[in-house]
Design a protein around this motif. Structure first.
Motif, PDB file in Angstrom:
ATOM      1  N   MET A  28       1.538  12.651  -0.602  1.00 15.75           N
ATOM      2  CA  MET A  28       1.655  13.222   0.745  1.00 15.75           C
ATOM      3  C   MET A  28       2.913  12.725   1.473  1.00 15.75           C
ATOM      4  O   MET A  28       2.882  12.410   2.661  1.00 15.75           O
ATOM      5  CB  MET A  28       0.401  12.899   1.574  1.00 15.75           C
ATOM      6  N   GLY A  29       4.012  12.649   0.765  1.00 13.60           N
ATOM      7  CA  GLY A  29       5.271  12.281   1.417  1.00 13.60           C
ATOM      8  C   GLY A  29       5.984  11.155   0.711  1.00 13.60           C
ATOM      9  O   GLY A  29       5.551  10.662  -0.336  1.00 13.60           O
ATOM     10  N   LEU A  46       0.836  -1.201   0.000  1.00  9.78           N
ATOM     11  CA  LEU A  46       0.000   0.000   0.000  1.00  9.78           C
ATOM     12  C   LEU A  46       0.871   1.251   0.000  1.00  9.78           C
ATOM     13  O   LEU A  46       0.609   2.195  -0.751  1.00  9.78           O
ATOM     14  CB  LEU A  46      -0.922  -0.007   1.223  1.00  9.78           C
ATOM     15  N   TYR A  47       1.908   1.250   0.845  1.00 11.24           N
ATOM     16  CA  TYR A  47       2.839   2.384   0.843  1.00 11.24           C
ATOM     17  C   TYR A  47       3.478   2.542  -0.532  1.00 11.24           C
ATOM     18  O   TYR A  47       3.624   3.652  -1.043  1.00 11.24           O
ATOM     19  CB  TYR A  47       3.935   2.176   1.889  1.00 11.24           C
ATOM     20  N   TYR A  48       3.872   1.410  -1.115  1.00  8.56           N
ATOM     21  CA  TYR A  48       4.499   1.445  -2.441  1.00  8.56           C
ATOM     22  C   TYR A  48       3.539   2.040  -3.469  1.00  8.56           C
ATOM     23  O   TYR A  48       3.929   2.882  -4.296  1.00  8.56           O
ATOM     24  CB  TYR A  48       4.896   0.028  -2.844  1.00  8.56           C
TER      25      TYR A  48
END
Length: 276
Positions: free
Chosen positions: A183-184, A175-177
């Protein structure tokens, strides 16, 4: 004639059901707890868990502290489990172990307590609290009964649950990938999440997926970096490549990993020429 016979059959079945319900309702209204006990056990043997559990829910309190308490609590827990009420069944299995620790049913009830958590373990994308509780319960069971015939199955179920936790962490890292730069710097978060998964579960079957996610995230982060950080991050991605291929020299991501190496070395070579 055939319609008449069918009608008579329906009437006969209806009368039986009505009679059975009437008998059960009269039983509930009575105060004959000995009869309740006899009928509850009969319903239990017939796997009529709904009627049995209704009676037993009262009997476990009425006979608390008596010689029948152990049997009633055990049967009540099984009835709840038979009704697929894992939450309540698990509670009563744990209460049984707590209240009757030397019973010959204690081992089974401790195991069933873990099974109820196992049954409540949700899909990987959801909160995994029941999964973690199931692992703890299975481990407690193994510690308490290391020679039990159920240990092998408990171990297999624990491995299955651990893989679910790892897959959950893989989905979090993915999900982060997928969020990328939204937003960062989510690529760094993806790397950290995947590294933590490998640290906590080094033998997971998702090890290759997690390892490649780390490599790919480091590479993309390097490409998207500001100029003053790009060289160091490209070198870090190259180092990660060799770590990956040393462990998975013929893995399913080998071709994509080789492309990352080639592109990283080309970019790094360009920066080296600029410095010269």
């Amino acid at each position: 004639m055939r319609l008449r016979n069918v009608s008579l059959l329906i009437l006969f079945i209806t009368s039986l059901v009505a009679g059975g319900c009437s008998k059960y309702q009269k039983l509930l209204k009575s105060q004959d707890y000995e009869l309740w006990y006899t009928e509850a056990m009969a319903y239990y043997e017939k796997e009529d868990y709904t009627r049995a559990s209704t009676l037993l829910s009262q009997l476990v309190n009425i006979y608390r502290g008596t010689e029948r308490a152990e049997e009633l609590n055990y049967v009540y827990a099984n009835c709840l489990y038979g009704l697929n009420n894992d939450l309540s069944a698990g509670h009563y299995y744990r209460e049984f172990v707590k209240n009757f620790p030397v019973s010959d049913k204690a081992e089974e009830c401790m195991y069933m307590s873990a099974i109820t958590y196992y049954n409540m373990s949700p899909k990987p994308r959801l909160d995994q609290t029941p999964t973690e509780q199931a692992i703890q319960e299975f481990q407690l069971f193994i510690n308490m009964y290391p020679n039990s015939s159920r240990v092998e199955e408990a171990t297999l179920l624990m491995d299955e649950l651990r893989d679910k936790l790892v897959y959950k962490s893989y989905l979090n890292a993915k999900l982060y990938y997928d969020l990328g730069d939204y937003m960062g710097n989510n690529y760094m978060s993806a790397v950290i999440a995947a590294q933590n998964s490998l640290k906590d579960f080094p033998d997971t079957k998702y090890r290759e997926e997690l390892s490649f996610l780390i490599l790919e995230s480091k590479y993309i982060q390097a490409v998207k970096s500001v100029e003053e950080k790009k060289v160091d991050r490209l070198r870090d991605a190259i180092d990660e490549y060799y770590t990956f291929v040393n462990e998975f020299p013929e893995g399913k991501y080998k071709r994509r990993a080789d492309k990352i190496l080639s592109d990283s070395e080309s970019m790094l070579e360009g920066y080296n020429k600029e410095e010269v």
